[in-house]
Design a protein around this motif. Sequence first.
Motif, PDB file in Angstrom:
ATOM      1  N   VAL A  90       0.841  -1.192   0.000  1.00 37.53           N
ATOM      2  CA  VAL A  90       0.000   0.000   0.000  1.00 37.53           C
ATOM      3  C   VAL A  90       0.881   1.248   0.000  1.00 37.53           C
ATOM      4  CG1 VAL A  90      -1.770   1.295   1.235  1.00 37.53           C
ATOM      5  CG2 VAL A  90      -1.827  -1.201   1.240  1.00 37.53           C
ATOM      6  N   GLN A  91       0.556   2.194  -0.861  1.00 36.97           N
ATOM      7  CA  GLN A  91       1.270   3.470  -0.911  1.00 36.97           C
ATOM      8  C   GLN A  91       0.269   4.605  -1.034  1.00 36.97           C
ATOM      9  OE1 GLN A  91       3.881   4.015  -4.267  1.00 36.97           O
ATOM     10  NE2 GLN A  91       4.844   5.847  -3.406  1.00 36.97           N
ATOM     11  N   VAL A  92       0.312   5.550  -0.093  1.00 39.71           N
ATOM     12  CA  VAL A  92      -0.514   6.742  -0.189  1.00 39.71           C
ATOM     13  C   VAL A  92       0.131   7.679  -1.203  1.00 39.71           C
ATOM     14  CG1 VAL A  92      -1.424   8.739   1.031  1.00 39.71           C
ATOM     15  CG2 VAL A  92      -1.359   6.522   2.165  1.00 39.71           C
ATOM     16  N   THR A  93      -0.649   8.135  -2.174  1.00 39.53           N
ATOM     17  CA  THR A  93      -0.098   8.956  -3.256  1.00 39.53           C
ATOM     18  C   THR A  93      -0.583  10.391  -3.234  1.00 39.53           C
ATOM     19  OG1 THR A  93      -1.869   8.179  -4.715  1.00 39.53           O
ATOM     20  CG2 THR A  93       0.217   6.960  -4.778  1.00 39.53           C
ATOM     21  N   GLY A  94      -1.594  10.706  -2.438  1.00 42.34           N
ATOM     22  CA  GLY A  94      -2.088  12.075  -2.395  1.00 42.34           C
ATOM     23  C   GLY A  94      -3.012  12.292  -1.227  1.00 42.34           C
ATOM     24  N   LEU A  95      -3.014  13.510  -0.707  1.00 37.64           N
ATOM     25  CA  LEU A  95      -3.913  13.909   0.374  1.00 37.64           C
ATOM     26  C   LEU A  95      -4.488  15.260   0.002  1.00 37.64           C
ATOM     27  CD1 LEU A  95      -5.069  13.437   3.237  1.00 37.64           C
ATOM     28  CD2 LEU A  95      -3.022  14.571   4.142  1.00 37.64           C
ATOM     29  N   TYR A  96      -5.813  15.420   0.116  1.00 42.39           N
ATOM     30  CA  TYR A  96      -6.483  16.605  -0.404  1.00 42.39           C
ATOM     31  C   TYR A  96      -7.474  17.164   0.610  1.00 42.39           C
ATOM     32  CZ  TYR A  96      -4.639  14.629  -4.688  1.00 42.39           C
ATOM     33  OH  TYR A  96      -3.790  14.110  -5.637  1.00 42.39           O
ATOM     34  N   ALA A  97      -7.554  18.487   0.640  1.00 40.19           N
ATOM     35  CA  ALA A  97      -8.563  19.195   1.425  1.00 40.19           C
ATOM     36  C   ALA A  97      -9.564  19.809   0.461  1.00 40.19           C
ATOM     37  CB  ALA A  97      -7.897  20.285   2.270  1.00 40.19           C
ATOM     38  N   TRP A  98     -10.844  19.740   0.835  1.00 41.91           N
ATOM     39  CA  TRP A  98     -11.910  20.222  -0.042  1.00 41.91           C
ATOM     40  C   TRP A  98     -12.551  21.473   0.563  1.00 41.91           C
ATOM     41  CZ3 TRP A  98     -13.154  17.676  -4.640  1.00 41.91           C
ATOM     42  CH2 TRP A  98     -12.492  16.456  -4.836  1.00 41.91           C
ATOM     43  N   ASP A  99     -12.648  22.499  -0.247  1.00 35.14           N
ATOM     44  CA  ASP A  99     -13.289  23.739   0.175  1.00 35.14           C
ATOM     45  C   ASP A  99     -14.776  23.501   0.383  1.00 35.14           C
ATOM     46  OD1 ASP A  99     -14.067  26.302   0.624  1.00 35.14           O
ATOM     47  OD2 ASP A  99     -13.581  27.065  -1.369  1.00 35.14           O
ATOM     48  N   ALA A 100     -15.330  24.180   1.369  1.00 37.74           N
ATOM     49  CA  ALA A 100     -16.761  24.051   1.625  1.00 37.74           C
ATOM     50  C   ALA A 100     -17.594  24.483   0.425  1.00 37.74           C
ATOM     51  CB  ALA A 100     -17.141  24.865   2.861  1.00 37.74           C
ATOM     52  N   GLY A 101     -17.039  25.337  -0.442  1.00 38.22           N
ATOM     53  CA  GLY A 101     -17.772  25.791  -1.615  1.00 38.22           C
ATOM     54  C   GLY A 101     -17.515  24.971  -2.857  1.00 38.22           C
ATOM     55  N   SER A 102     -16.825  23.847  -2.730  1.00 39.27           N
ATOM     56  CA  SER A 102     -16.485  23.052  -3.910  1.00 39.27           C
ATOM     57  C   SER A 102     -17.662  22.256  -4.444  1.00 39.27           C
ATOM     58  CB  SER A 102     -15.339  22.088  -3.579  1.00 39.27           C
ATOM     59  OG  SER A 102     -15.786  21.094  -2.675  1.00 39.27           O
ATOM     60  N   PHE A 112      -4.570   6.342  -3.013  1.00 41.51           N
ATOM     61  CA  PHE A 112      -3.575   5.333  -2.662  1.00 41.51           C
ATOM     62  C   PHE A 112      -3.523   4.247  -3.731  1.00 41.51           C
ATOM     63  CE2 PHE A 112      -7.575   3.894  -0.907  1.00 41.51           C
ATOM     64  CZ  PHE A 112      -7.557   2.507  -1.015  1.00 41.51           C
ATOM     65  N   GLU A 113      -2.467   3.466  -3.670  1.00 45.11           N
ATOM     66  CA  GLU A 113      -2.276   2.352  -4.588  1.00 45.11           C
ATOM     67  C   GLU A 113      -2.022   1.080  -3.789  1.00 45.11           C
ATOM     68  OE1 GLU A 113       0.972   3.383  -7.097  1.00 45.11           O
ATOM     69  OE2 GLU A 113      -0.167   4.888  -8.250  1.00 45.11           O
ATOM     70  N   ILE A 114      -2.492  -0.036  -4.324  1.00 44.71           N
ATOM     71  CA  ILE A 114      -2.237  -1.345  -3.726  1.00 44.71           C
ATOM     72  C   ILE A 114      -1.633  -2.250  -4.787  1.00 44.71           C
ATOM     73  CG2 ILE A 114      -3.271  -3.429  -2.774  1.00 44.71           C
ATOM     74  CD1 ILE A 114      -5.317  -1.787  -1.397  1.00 44.71           C
ATOM     75  N   THR A 115      -0.512  -2.866  -4.470  1.00 50.69           N
ATOM     76  CA  THR A 115       0.125  -3.820  -5.370  1.00 50.69           C
ATOM     77  C   THR A 115      -0.025  -5.220  -4.795  1.00 50.69           C
ATOM     78  OG1 THR A 115       1.738  -2.192  -6.115  1.00 50.69           O
ATOM     79  CG2 THR A 115       2.269  -4.510  -6.498  1.00 50.69           C
ATOM     80  N   ASN A 116      -0.579  -6.118  -5.572  1.00 49.29           N
ATOM     81  CA  ASN A 116      -0.786  -7.499  -5.140  1.00 49.29           C
ATOM     82  C   ASN A 116       0.450  -8.323  -5.487  1.00 49.29           C
ATOM     83  OD1 ASN A 116      -1.616 -10.059  -4.505  1.00 49.29           O
ATOM     84  ND2 ASN A 116      -3.362 -10.102  -5.921  1.00 49.29           N
ATOM     85  N   SER A 117       1.220  -8.689  -4.465  1.00 46.00           N
ATOM     86  CA  SER A 117       2.421  -9.487  -4.671  1.00 46.00           C
ATOM     87  C   SER A 117       2.158 -10.977  -4.475  1.00 46.00           C
ATOM     88  CB  SER A 117       3.522  -9.027  -3.704  1.00 46.00           C
ATOM     89  OG  SER A 117       3.085  -9.153  -2.358  1.00 46.00           O
ATOM     90  N   ASP A 118       0.899 -11.330  -4.272  1.00 48.48           N
ATOM     91  CA  ASP A 118       0.532 -12.728  -4.083  1.00 48.48           C
ATOM     92  C   ASP A 118       0.325 -13.396  -5.437  1.00 48.48           C
ATOM     93  OD1 ASP A 118      -0.116 -15.082  -2.829  1.00 48.48           O
ATOM     94  OD2 ASP A 118      -1.648 -14.210  -1.520  1.00 48.48           O
ATOM     95  N   THR A 119       0.003 -14.681  -5.396  1.00 51.15           N
ATOM     96  CA  THR A 119      -0.210 -15.442  -6.630  1.00 51.15           C
ATOM     97  C   THR A 119      -1.685 -15.602  -6.962  1.00 51.15           C
ATOM     98  OG1 THR A 119      -0.140 -17.523  -5.378  1.00 51.15           O
ATOM     99  CG2 THR A 119       1.933 -16.724  -6.318  1.00 51.15           C
ATOM    100  N   ARG A 120      -2.576 -15.066  -6.110  1.00 59.45           N
ATOM    101  CA  ARG A 120      -4.011 -15.166  -6.343  1.00 59.45           C
ATOM    102  C   ARG A 120      -4.622 -13.771  -6.374  1.00 59.45           C
ATOM    103  NH1 ARG A 120      -6.628 -19.368  -2.133  1.00 59.45           N
ATOM    104  NH2 ARG A 120      -8.447 -18.968  -3.499  1.00 59.45           N
TER     105      ARG A 120
END
Length: 359
Positions: A90-102, A112-120
């Motif tokens: 697992v790797q976090v790639t970004g963190l964001y704040a949202w304006d109340a007016g968005s 985030f990203e998840i890489t499956n290193s397993d065989t299934r």
Amino acid sequence: MPTASRTVPAALAGVLLLAACGSQSATQGDDTTGARGAGAPVDAAALCPSGHSQYGSLPSSAGDDPSVAPSGTPTPLPLPSATGPDEDGVQVTGLYAWDAGSGCKADYSATFEITNSDTRTATYTVTFSFRSSSGGAVDNVEQTVQAVAPGQTAKATVAMKAEAMHAPEVSGVDVLRVRSVPADEASSASGSCPASGVHVYADQGDAAMGLRVVGLHLVNCGTRTYELDGYPKLELLDERHGSVDGVRILQGTGRISTAVGGDGSPQPMALRPGEAAQSTIAWRNTTGFGDPVNVPYVRVRAKSGADPVIVQPELDLGTTGQLGVGPWKKDETFRATGTGTERPTPPLPSPVSPDFPSP
């Protein structure tokens, strides 16, 4: 997979001040969303209406107001230098704040990203903690990413909504825990009916004074009658899905507690399509001499020969060495969707649309 904790600090310097007002964790819904690139369709359920540069998903309880028009973009919060995925992929790639007016219902989100290193092919449940500048937790949110193929990296998003008054601003996010199960054994409470013809899942349970109780639920989502007569068949699994020895599985919960409703003799039942059954597992986390036993996963077969499903009750058995399981009983309070009265499904990790592009 083992658990992991990775802190992603993000000092807010000159970023948009949000009206953060507490928190609400993501809850579960239909288990229908696949990860981007996993060969499954992307659920378009969105915090923000289409047309915004980013969108994600929040609990259904947060509501969805189609009249809200997006009018802004999120503010990226700084991350430390990229270090690559942790031991759980697992790797976090970004963190964001949202304006109340968005026009978005999220106050903060993280990609985030998840890489499956397993065989299934695996389905992942990741628990994130959105944290303040002091390091305290503002909210913990659980997110599910389904059907990540071996060697594949899937992108996803987790979002949080603040609700309590005067909650601190978020300035970082931790990966608290990573769980994974083979995709063909993942539990489901709703969505597409499995080939077995039944949904099997665990609820979030209850805990008090060292006593733990979790409900097991079975829903006949197929077209044929499903017969039960006995107890769920349980296999305890460790973090790497190996069998856990030394724990006695008791038929009935009376020797754990007489007050949890998991006693009585099994009764044969024939569940028609749309009907449901429930069982109870109970344990105590008393710790005496010896090493405490923790069991993150339980492989459940509704009956002998049934397809297995892995649930995640996070058993903290202490040194008791025993777990009680009650017989299947017909759930008279359950009504399948479209049949009249519905009983809300106990919360499970809810997928969030992984199609959450960076600004």
